[in-house]
Design an enzyme around this catalytic site. Structure first.
Site, PDB file in Angstrom:
ATOM      1  N   HIS A  57       0.869  -1.183   0.000  1.00 30.28           N
ATOM      2  CA  HIS A  57       0.000   0.000   0.000  1.00 30.28           C
ATOM      3  C   HIS A  57       0.900   1.225   0.000  1.00 30.28           C
ATOM      4  O   HIS A  57       1.744   1.401   0.876  1.00 30.28           O
ATOM      5  CB  HIS A  57      -0.909   0.023   1.225  1.00 30.28           C
ATOM      6  CG  HIS A  57      -1.885   1.167   1.195  1.00 30.28           C
ATOM      7  ND1 HIS A  57      -3.156   1.045   0.665  1.00 30.28           N
ATOM      8  CD2 HIS A  57      -1.772   2.456   1.602  1.00 30.28           C
ATOM      9  CE1 HIS A  57      -3.783   2.204   0.750  1.00 30.28           C
ATOM     10  NE2 HIS A  57      -2.968   3.075   1.321  1.00 30.28           N
ATOM     11  N   CYS A  58       0.714   2.090  -0.996  1.00 33.64           N
ATOM     12  CA  CYS A  58       1.581   3.256  -1.167  1.00 33.64           C
ATOM     13  C   CYS A  58       0.831   4.520  -0.759  1.00 33.64           C
ATOM     14  O   CYS A  58      -0.202   4.861  -1.348  1.00 33.64           O
ATOM     15  CB  CYS A  58       2.031   3.365  -2.625  1.00 33.64           C
ATOM     16  SG  CYS A  58       3.137   4.768  -2.941  1.00 33.64           S
ATOM     17  N   VAL A  59       1.351   5.211   0.259  1.00 33.79           N
ATOM     18  CA  VAL A  59       0.685   6.431   0.726  1.00 33.79           C
ATOM     19  C   VAL A  59       0.805   7.549  -0.298  1.00 33.79           C
ATOM     20  O   VAL A  59      -0.039   8.453  -0.345  1.00 33.79           O
ATOM     21  CB  VAL A  59       1.279   6.893   2.076  1.00 33.79           C
ATOM     22  CG1 VAL A  59       0.995   5.861   3.155  1.00 33.79           C
ATOM     23  CG2 VAL A  59       2.781   7.147   1.966  1.00 33.79           C
TER      24      VAL A  59
END
Length: 316
Positions: free
Chosen positions: A163-165
């Protein structure tokens, strides 16, 4: 009354995931702000005015501006493709038939599903690479091969990498190519900005007079430092991900299979690359797939992955 350590840890993880969800559009605004500052420093403060200088300076400025805008368009196209493309969700009522002897899968009929549920819930992807059906207790559903549950998104993601912020989204089967292109064009753009502003940065520490307002000079200095930092960090991140692509694995799988001697999905660098970027070379450097690849390569849909034939033969 004291809560158990497990409950405290679960609560902390929940709060952390909630905080990541709360970032939302803030991270997109940060990215656009960095792009805006860079654009102001490169185009409006330095190379835009240099177009009027004449001679070789004009030609150099024109070349920098053309390349800068081209890379910027590709960067933003790739970025928003990652942001707005669903990484891949498990289809409703998806299930599979597990052949324990051969390690193969096929769709289950509704009558067969309930009878095999208890067996399939206990299976997992083993360290040796044998295919095992898995069950997500949070989503209450079976998970396709290479699928993982994202605590931030609150759902299972097909071929989840992480999951990439920065993109406010999971990186998975359907947007992994776009994410890699985002890294690639970000590296090229930040490297171009760093090199083009390097003479201006060096001039800060010289005795010569530098034209421009204090705001323009400060913005140029800040832009050089930011882009240099991003260029170096993205380079390392990009090298890591392309090494994962060459082995046909993800960040999560690389950790899970660290003790496995063989990886069942490693089909060779060429075929591994095609499973992410497709076979049509015309589409390799743009965040979209050809219709032909989407029709002929089920792997791009995130549910069906071919395995190594030598491992199949060893399993028989």
């Amino acid at each position: 009354m004291h809560r158990s350590a497990g409950a405290v840890m679960a609560w902390n993880v929940f709060r952390f995931c909630t905080a990541l969800r709360g970032l939302g559009s803030i991270m997109i605004l940060i990215v656009l702000s960095i792009v805006g500052v860079t654009y102001y420093a490169v185009v409006l403060c330095n190379y835009g005015p240099a177009l009027l200088a004449g001679g070789a300076s004009t030609l150099a400025a024109l070349a920098v501006l053309l390349l800068f805008h081209l890379l910027l368009v590709m960067l933003l196209w790739s970025y928003f493709s990652v942001v707005f493309t669903d990484p891949g969700s498990v289809p409703p009522n998806w299930n599979l038939d597990f052949d324990e002897e051969r390690g193969e899968t096929a769709p289950l009929s509704s009558s067969d599903f309930s009878s095999q549920m208890n067996l399939q819930q206990s299976m997992a992807l083993s360290d040796t690479g044998n295919l095992r059906a898995r069950y997500c207790r949070k989503c209450n559903q079976l998970k396709p091969p290479r699928c993982h549950h994202c605590s931030v998104c609150g759902r299972c993601v097909l071929k989840m990498d992480h999951h990439c912020v920065w993109v406010v989204n999971c990186v998975g089967a359907l947007n992994y190519k776009y994410f890699l292109l985002f890294l690639f064009y970000t590296f090229l753009e930040t490297t171009l900005v760093t090199l083009s502003l390097l003479p201006h940065f060096i001039a800060f520490f010289s005795d010569i007079d530098i034209p421009g307002s204090p705001t323009a000079l400060a913005t140029t200095f800040l832009t050089f430092v930011l882009n240099l930092a991003f260029s170096l960090s993205v380079l390392g991140f990009m090298i890591m991900h392309f090494s994962l692509v060459s082995a046909n694995t993800t960040t999560i799988e690389a950790y899970e299979k660290k003790t496995a001697p063989r990886w069942m999905y490693d089909l060779g660098r060429k075929r591994n690359f095609a499973q992410v970027f497709g076979n049509d070379r015309r589409y390799w450097f743009i965040p979209v797939y050809s219709d032909e690849d989407l029709r002929r390569m089920p792997v791009l849909q995130g549910l069906d992955y071919p395995v190594r034939t030598d491992l199949d033969e060893q399993e028989l």
